[in-house]
Scaffold this active site. Structure first.
Site, PDB file in Angstrom:
ATOM      1  N   ASP A  52      -0.304   5.102   0.810  1.00 35.35           N
ATOM      2  CA  ASP A  52      -0.604   6.130   1.818  1.00 35.35           C
ATOM      3  C   ASP A  52      -0.660   5.531   3.214  1.00 35.35           C
ATOM      4  O   ASP A  52      -1.425   4.605   3.478  1.00 35.35           O
ATOM      5  CB  ASP A  52      -1.935   6.808   1.482  1.00 35.35           C
ATOM      6  N   THR A 106      -2.780   0.317  -4.448  1.00 31.16           N
ATOM      7  CA  THR A 106      -3.224   1.499  -3.714  1.00 31.16           C
ATOM      8  C   THR A 106      -4.485   2.106  -4.301  1.00 31.16           C
ATOM      9  O   THR A 106      -4.794   1.903  -5.476  1.00 31.16           O
ATOM     10  CB  THR A 106      -2.111   2.576  -3.712  1.00 31.16           C
ATOM     11  N   THR A 107      -5.168   2.854  -3.471  1.00 30.33           N
ATOM     12  CA  THR A 107      -6.358   3.581  -3.896  1.00 30.33           C
ATOM     13  C   THR A 107      -6.013   4.920  -4.511  1.00 30.33           C
ATOM     14  O   THR A 107      -6.839   5.552  -5.164  1.00 30.33           O
ATOM     15  CB  THR A 107      -7.221   3.888  -2.655  1.00 30.33           C
ATOM     16  N   ALA A 160      -7.102  19.579  -8.946  1.00 28.27           N
ATOM     17  CA  ALA A 160      -6.340  20.643  -8.269  1.00 28.27           C
ATOM     18  C   ALA A 160      -5.630  20.066  -7.041  1.00 28.27           C
ATOM     19  O   ALA A 160      -4.458  20.373  -6.771  1.00 28.27           O
ATOM     20  CB  ALA A 160      -7.272  21.778  -7.858  1.00 28.27           C
ATOM     21  N   ASP A 206       0.870  -1.175   0.000  1.00 26.21           N
ATOM     22  CA  ASP A 206       0.000   0.000   0.000  1.00 26.21           C
ATOM     23  C   ASP A 206       0.914   1.234   0.000  1.00 26.21           C
ATOM     24  O   ASP A 206       2.102   1.130   0.317  1.00 26.21           O
ATOM     25  CB  ASP A 206      -0.861  -0.041   1.270  1.00 26.21           C
ATOM     26  N   GLY A 229     -10.026   9.948  -2.970  1.00 23.57           N
ATOM     27  CA  GLY A 229     -10.238  11.371  -2.730  1.00 23.57           C
ATOM     28  C   GLY A 229     -11.582  11.887  -3.240  1.00 23.57           C
ATOM     29  O   GLY A 229     -12.258  12.664  -2.572  1.00 23.57           O
ATOM     30  N   LYS A 230     -11.986  11.446  -4.440  1.00 27.58           N
ATOM     31  CA  LYS A 230     -13.261  11.919  -5.001  1.00 27.58           C
ATOM     32  C   LYS A 230     -14.420  11.381  -4.151  1.00 27.58           C
ATOM     33  O   LYS A 230     -15.351  12.112  -3.827  1.00 27.58           O
ATOM     34  CB  LYS A 230     -13.402  11.463  -6.460  1.00 27.58           C
ATOM     35  N   ASN A 254       0.227  10.483  -7.936  1.00 31.26           N
ATOM     36  CA  ASN A 254       0.700  10.618  -6.547  1.00 31.26           C
ATOM     37  C   ASN A 254       1.746   9.551  -6.223  1.00 31.26           C
ATOM     38  O   ASN A 254       2.711   9.811  -5.506  1.00 31.26           O
ATOM     39  CB  ASN A 254      -0.460  10.454  -5.557  1.00 31.26           C
ATOM     40  N   ARG A 274     -14.237  10.566  -1.059  1.00 32.68           N
ATOM     41  CA  ARG A 274     -14.171  11.218   0.260  1.00 32.68           C
ATOM     42  C   ARG A 274     -14.847  12.590   0.216  1.00 32.68           C
ATOM     43  O   ARG A 274     -15.558  12.960   1.147  1.00 32.68           O
ATOM     44  CB  ARG A 274     -12.697  11.343   0.678  1.00 32.68           C
ATOM     45  N   HIS A 276     -10.540  17.585  -7.474  1.00 24.62           N
ATOM     46  CA  HIS A 276      -9.597  16.486  -7.288  1.00 24.62           C
ATOM     47  C   HIS A 276      -8.336  16.687  -8.127  1.00 24.62           C
ATOM     48  O   HIS A 276      -7.224  16.410  -7.665  1.00 24.62           O
ATOM     49  CB  HIS A 276     -10.268  15.145  -7.609  1.00 24.62           C
TER      50      HIS A 276
HETATM   51  C1  XBP Z   1      -5.387   6.130   0.419  1.00 26.70           C
HETATM   52  C2  XBP Z   1      -6.585   6.872   0.142  1.00 26.70           C
HETATM   53  C3  XBP Z   1      -6.517   7.925  -0.821  1.00 26.70           C
HETATM   54  C4  XBP Z   1      -5.770   9.195  -0.466  1.00 26.70           C
HETATM   55  C5  XBP Z   1      -6.101  10.240  -1.490  1.00 26.70           C
HETATM   56  O1  XBP Z   1      -5.644   4.755   0.404  1.00 26.70           O
HETATM   57  O2  XBP Z   1      -7.628   6.608   0.670  1.00 26.70           O
HETATM   58  O3  XBP Z   1      -7.827   8.303  -1.047  1.00 26.70           O
HETATM   59  O4  XBP Z   1      -6.178   9.663   0.801  1.00 26.70           O
HETATM   60  O5  XBP Z   1      -5.817   9.833  -2.759  1.00 26.70           O
HETATM   61  P1  XBP Z   1      -4.416   3.712   0.359  1.00 26.70           P
HETATM   62  P2  XBP Z   1      -6.622  10.386  -4.030  1.00 26.70           P
HETATM   63  O6  XBP Z   1      -3.721   3.836   1.693  1.00 26.70           O
HETATM   64  O7  XBP Z   1      -5.082   2.403   0.169  1.00 26.70           O
HETATM   65  O8  XBP Z   1      -3.531   4.085  -0.792  1.00 26.70           O
HETATM   66  O9  XBP Z   1      -7.087  11.775  -3.679  1.00 26.70           O
HETATM   67  O10 XBP Z   1      -5.624  10.369  -5.145  1.00 26.70           O
HETATM   68  O11 XBP Z   1      -7.782   9.476  -4.270  1.00 26.70           O
HETATM   69 MG    MG Z   2      -3.030   3.113   3.483  1.00 24.84          MG
END
Ligand code: XBP
Ligand code: MG
Length: 254
Positions: free
Chosen positions: A11, A122-123, A84, A9, A53-54, A128, A56, A82
């Protein structure tokens, strides 16, 4: 069972990106667009229950902003915000704003030396991931990973297992030969759902999550001179860093 691959993963796992990275970038995008949306540290912790992110942003409006009148082109607004936010976030990474978590570089380098395959599930948005790898690891670090599964390549984000299925299929890897690395309950459910054993390294946002079923739960991966602390899961017999030998034992364990 032999350990053949590590799947990470991003983030919260490779780096602590959420509180001082994504959150800050979302707020910059909101204020730049003239919106009075602001995500403080505590609120962001709650919003992290929704991955992506979208997704969220939509969740925030639906759950926390009953006062907000959605415009007819709300989806387009979310997409613009998103984009931006991604621009602000990657710029922050470009300034070297977010370092790797302890032990991440050590483990990646050992895996490469020993011929263990690497991948990412990853999501987050692909840009990123690229920016983090480039600025926090090495300019060529993207090439260290055989598959990078990220963002909208699958319809259902974590806790759905889809992104792990996507990566496993592209690697031709049976889940029993891989180990996943996650920091959150949503991440653990996704990896487990795809049949992968999972190492958890917690952070301030995820410490209290339910990590039942993880192979082991640590505060971080450990460095020489900076031992990890085992919080739950398999015994580590006095180990202070998580290395390939210990991972091989965990993958073949019960
Ligand atoms: C991370 C997330 C992501 C980031 C934002 O999940 O939930 O949404 O917070 O990324 P993971 P985006 O730990 O599974 O990677 O704004 O690019 O969606
Ligand atoms: Mg994570």
């Amino acid at each position: 069972m032999t350990l053949e691959a590590l799947i990470f993963d991003v983030d919260g796992t490779l780096a602590d990106t959420e509180r001082d990275g994504h959150r800050v970038a979302f707020n910059q995008a909101f204020s730049e667009a003239g919106l009075d949306w602001h995500w403080d540290v505590a609120l962001y912790g709650e919003l992290l229950a929704v991955t992506g992110g979208k997704e969220r942003m939509r969740h925030y409006i639906d759950r926390c902003r009953a006062d907000y009148q959605k415009p007819a082109d709300f989806d387009a607004l979310v997409a613009r915000l998103h984009a931006a936010k991604t621009r602000h976030y990657t710029a922050l990474l470009g300034r070297g704003g977010i370092p790797l978590r302890p032990g991440v570089r050590r483990l990646l380098e050992e895996a490469r030396r020993r011929g263990i395959r690497l991948a990412i599930a990853t999501t987050t948005t692909p840009d990123n991931v690229t920016a983090l790898l480039h600025h926090a690891i090495a300019p060529e670090a993207e090439s260290w990973f055989e598959v990078i599964g990220a963002g909208d390549v699958v319809a259902a984000k974590k806790p759905a297992p889809d992104i792990y299925y996507y990566v496993l299929e592209r690697m031709g890897l049976p889940p029993s030969r891989g180990m996943a690395f996650e920091d959150s309950e949503n991440g653990l459910r996704a990896a487990q759902g795809a049949g992968l054993k999972t190492v958890i390294t917690v952070n301030d946002y995820t410490r209290a999550h339910d990590f039942r079923g993880a192979a082991v739960v640590l505060d971080h991966l450990g460095e020489p001179g900076r031992p990890f602390r085992r919080l739950s899961g398999a015994r580590v017999n006095g180990a202070t860093v998580l290395d390939i030998d210990l991972l091989a034992r965990l993958v073949s364990g019960p």
